[in-house]
Design an enzyme around this catalytic site. Structure first.
Site, PDB file in Angstrom:
ATOM      1  N   ALA A  17       0.933  -1.349  -0.036  1.00  0.00           N
ATOM      2  CA  ALA A  17       0.011   0.006   0.008  1.00  0.00           C
ATOM      3  C   ALA A  17       0.815   1.313   0.015  1.00  0.00           C
ATOM      4  O   ALA A  17       1.252   1.760  -1.158  1.00  0.00           O
ATOM      5  CB  ALA A  17      -0.744   0.134   1.295  1.00  0.00           C
ATOM      6  N   CYS A  18       1.226   1.684   1.201  1.00  0.00           N
ATOM      7  CA  CYS A  18       1.922   3.004   1.178  1.00  0.00           C
ATOM      8  C   CYS A  18       3.290   3.182   0.380  1.00  0.00           C
ATOM      9  O   CYS A  18       3.529   4.298  -0.032  1.00  0.00           O
ATOM     10  CB  CYS A  18       2.055   3.373   2.706  1.00  0.00           C
ATOM     11  SG  CYS A  18       0.407   3.378   3.557  1.00  0.00           S
TER      12      CYS A  18
END
Length: 209
Positions: free
Chosen positions: A116-117
């Site tokens: 994700a990030c």
């Protein structure tokens, strides 16, 4: 823009630490958590040793994820983490502005979670023309498979994969660079496994000038 094939130098890159927080580390299954923290500490110490700009961003620090992990914070006590709501550093105006303000077009990215990030920031920075290097052994994913798939997607998009020890050795390159010699050697001795043991041995037994 710096060609992506040139070697790293201390004057062309910045380090971004994304969500290196215990609440997220609990979910990491792609790497031993203690190893993950140790690698991130080594990478952060490297950035300090070579005077790289460091941008730290956290998320949900008050409600779930917790603060920047203490061993990492201890290396950079003067760096204030930028709190975000968005998963993507690049979609948070304050965090993105901090990266832009470094003036560096090469970004070393370490963070949680890979899927994700880390991925979102890297893809967005690539789209804006940055040269992105993901320090893969200072990132963690939920599973080994999902971590590796995230790295494959990033590599296909143009990001380069590297490790903390490669970053250190690439920045140092010459052990006669006295201004960073002691700090670089100390990092390798503390975190470099057998290579570090060898450096410590040579210091104690061979007594290099």
């Amino acid at each position: 823009m710096t060609p992506a094939t040139t070697l790293l130098t201390p004057t062309d890159c910045a380090l971004i630490l994304i969500d290196q927080q215990a609440g997220l580390a609990f979910g990491v299954g792609s790497i031993d958590r203690q190893t993950l923290v140790a690698n991130t500490v080594a990478l952060t110490r490297t950035a300090v040793a070579f005077s790289l700009p460091i941008v730290v961003s956290t998320s949900a620090s008050k409600v779930y994820s917790g603060p920047l992990m203490p061993p990492i914070h201890a290396v950079i006590p003067g760096v204030q983490p930028i709190e975000r709501r968005n998963m993507n550093v690049w979609e948070d105006a304050t965090a993105q502005a901090a990266v832009v303000a470094t003036g560096r077009r090469r970004l070393l990215i370490s963070g949680l979670l890979s899927e994700a990030c880390v991925t979102f920031c890297a893809l967005s920075a690539l789209a804006d023309g940055y040269d992105v290097l993901v320090v893969a052994d200072a990132c963690g994913g939920l599973t080994t498979t999902s971590h590796e798939l995230a790295l494959r997607r990033l590599e296909a998009a143009g990001a380069k994969l590297t490790s903390w020890i490669q970053v250190l050795l690439e920045l140092q390159r010459d052990w006669t660079r006295h201004e960073t010699y002691d700090a670089a050697r100390a990092i390798v001795e503390a975190h470099g496994g057998g290579y570090g043991i060898g450096l410590a041995y040579s210091r104690d037994m061979i007594h290099p000038v």
